[in-house]
Design an enzyme around this catalytic site. Sequence first.
Site, PDB file in Angstrom:
ATOM      1  N   ASN A 128     -43.223  23.053 -14.594  1.00  0.00           N
ATOM      2  CA  ASN A 128     -44.186  23.887 -15.310  1.00  0.00           C
ATOM      3  C   ASN A 128     -45.517  23.785 -14.572  1.00  0.00           C
ATOM      4  O   ASN A 128     -46.211  22.778 -14.674  1.00  0.00           O
ATOM      5  CB  ASN A 128     -44.309  23.368 -16.760  1.00  0.00           C
ATOM      6  CG  ASN A 128     -45.395  24.092 -17.539  1.00  0.00           C
ATOM      7  OD1 ASN A 128     -45.965  25.081 -17.062  1.00  0.00           O
ATOM      8  ND2 ASN A 128     -45.693  23.597 -18.721  1.00  0.00           N
TER       9      ASN A 128
ATOM     10  N   LYS B  29     -48.165  25.279 -15.074  1.00  0.00           N
ATOM     11  CA  LYS B  29     -49.313  25.515 -15.964  1.00  0.00           C
ATOM     12  C   LYS B  29     -50.269  26.523 -15.304  1.00  0.00           C
ATOM     13  O   LYS B  29     -49.804  27.411 -14.604  1.00  0.00           O
ATOM     14  CB  LYS B  29     -49.975  24.184 -16.312  1.00  0.00           C
ATOM     15  CG  LYS B  29     -48.949  23.183 -16.872  1.00  0.00           C
ATOM     16  CD  LYS B  29     -49.541  22.009 -17.557  1.00  0.00           C
ATOM     17  CE  LYS B  29     -48.419  21.141 -18.118  1.00  0.00           C
ATOM     18  NZ  LYS B  29     -48.874  20.002 -18.900  1.00  0.00           N
TER      19      LYS B  29
ATOM     20  N   HIS C 204     -44.714  25.503 -25.805  1.00  0.00           N
ATOM     21  CA  HIS C 204     -45.314  24.331 -25.156  1.00  0.00           C
ATOM     22  C   HIS C 204     -46.460  23.826 -26.020  1.00  0.00           C
ATOM     23  O   HIS C 204     -47.168  24.614 -26.653  1.00  0.00           O
ATOM     24  CB  HIS C 204     -45.807  24.695 -23.753  1.00  0.00           C
ATOM     25  CG  HIS C 204     -46.171  23.479 -22.966  1.00  0.00           C
ATOM     26  ND1 HIS C 204     -47.381  22.834 -23.117  1.00  0.00           N
ATOM     27  CD2 HIS C 204     -45.465  22.761 -22.053  1.00  0.00           C
ATOM     28  CE1 HIS C 204     -47.401  21.779 -22.316  1.00  0.00           C
ATOM     29  NE2 HIS C 204     -46.254  21.710 -21.657  1.00  0.00           N
TER      30      HIS C 204
ATOM     31  N   GLU D 108     -49.309  22.865 -25.313  1.00  0.00           N
ATOM     32  CA  GLU D 108     -50.621  23.438 -24.981  1.00  0.00           C
ATOM     33  C   GLU D 108     -50.784  24.808 -25.633  1.00  0.00           C
ATOM     34  O   GLU D 108     -51.882  25.195 -26.026  1.00  0.00           O
ATOM     35  CB  GLU D 108     -50.786  23.492 -23.450  1.00  0.00           C
ATOM     36  CG  GLU D 108     -51.038  22.092 -22.890  1.00  0.00           C
ATOM     37  CD  GLU D 108     -50.500  21.834 -21.504  1.00  0.00           C
ATOM     38  OE1 GLU D 108     -50.198  22.790 -20.771  1.00  0.00           O
ATOM     39  OE2 GLU D 108     -50.368  20.633 -21.149  1.00  0.00           O
TER      40      GLU D 108
ATOM     41  N   GLU E  47     -41.343  16.704 -25.415  1.00  0.00           N
ATOM     42  CA  GLU E  47     -42.576  16.336 -24.726  1.00  0.00           C
ATOM     43  C   GLU E  47     -43.551  15.709 -25.725  1.00  0.00           C
ATOM     44  O   GLU E  47     -44.260  16.435 -26.431  1.00  0.00           O
ATOM     45  CB  GLU E  47     -43.228  17.580 -24.104  1.00  0.00           C
ATOM     46  CG  GLU E  47     -42.361  18.281 -23.088  1.00  0.00           C
ATOM     47  CD  GLU E  47     -43.183  19.072 -22.083  1.00  0.00           C
ATOM     48  OE1 GLU E  47     -42.913  18.933 -20.891  1.00  0.00           O
ATOM     49  OE2 GLU E  47     -44.116  19.797 -22.484  1.00  0.00           O
TER      50      GLU E  47
ATOM     51  N   GLY F 178     -49.836  14.801 -19.176  1.00  0.00           N
ATOM     52  CA  GLY F 178     -51.026  14.807 -18.323  1.00  0.00           C
ATOM     53  C   GLY F 178     -51.864  13.537 -18.434  1.00  0.00           C
ATOM     54  O   GLY F 178     -53.000  13.492 -17.974  1.00  0.00           O
TER      55      GLY F 178
ATOM     56  N   SER G 244     -45.738  13.159 -17.954  1.00  0.00           N
ATOM     57  CA  SER G 244     -46.060  12.197 -16.882  1.00  0.00           C
ATOM     58  C   SER G 244     -44.833  11.743 -16.091  1.00  0.00           C
ATOM     59  O   SER G 244     -44.719  10.572 -15.711  1.00  0.00           O
ATOM     60  CB  SER G 244     -46.822  10.989 -17.449  1.00  0.00           C
ATOM     61  OG  SER G 244     -48.050  11.410 -18.033  1.00  0.00           O
TER      62      SER G 244
END
Length: 261
Positions: A9, A11, A101, A103, A173, A179, A219
């Site tokens: 991904n 992003k 996701h 985010e 996730e 991150g 991560s």
Amino acid sequence: MRTTIIAGNWKMNFGPQQASRFTAEILPELDKIIRQHPSMLSILCPPSISLSAVHQVMQSIPTHGIELGAQNMYFEDKGAFTGETAPEMVKELCSAVILGHSERRNYFHETDELVNKKVHAALHYGLLPIVCIGENTEQYELGETQSVIRDQIHRSLAGLDAEQASQIVIAYEPIWAIGTGKAATASEANMVIHYIRYVYSEIYGADAAQAIRILYGGSVTSANIGEFLAYPDIDGGLIGGASIKPDFVEIVRKSAEIVKK
Ligand code: 13P
């Protein structure tokens, strides 16, 4: 046997030019590895503006087992939805799409109900949905991981039949691991992923629970992918930061070594 999937991904990184360059750089290596492992799949998910450029590079270099995915899409067929991309448009270039996701859930207020509509639309158009679920820091600290995961599965996948439910991919996730450089331990991730299969077996039956491919994300690097894949319930990784670096090839290489065994 379930396919091992290593998805990247990207992003909001790499516009068309940079995306083309990076794809041309990693594709031959990725292909060399994956071609020898028919039970492996790698999915590259660049930003939507770069999909076309990456698609072009992928057309020009013959590969096997490497696919293109979008990071998001809308569920409506077409119309006045400024800034959105319809499933059929995604399907012109991609075979997969990341949905829900964290985010998107956090910054753009996507709900399980919206994700659910997108999952149905993706399946309708023959796209492989990679549905993201996971708890945030507070929920993790309060020990609510299982109930959060259970709710997200029930709501995001509402209305799917057992066959549809077995075809999709789930990415677990934990938000606190995204991150941050602080991955979940492999045994922690495995416990939650095992629980996802358990919830699946309750809703869709034992066959669907065995068939569903579940990835871990948060991560992941070439240094820790081996620990995750050592657990039989973990079918691969959804990679963020490391997917826009040459380390992505190393992640795929390490995964191939484990899959081979
Ligand atoms: P990182 O690998 O950068 O933690 O991101 C994970 C992720 O969000 C993949 O979708």
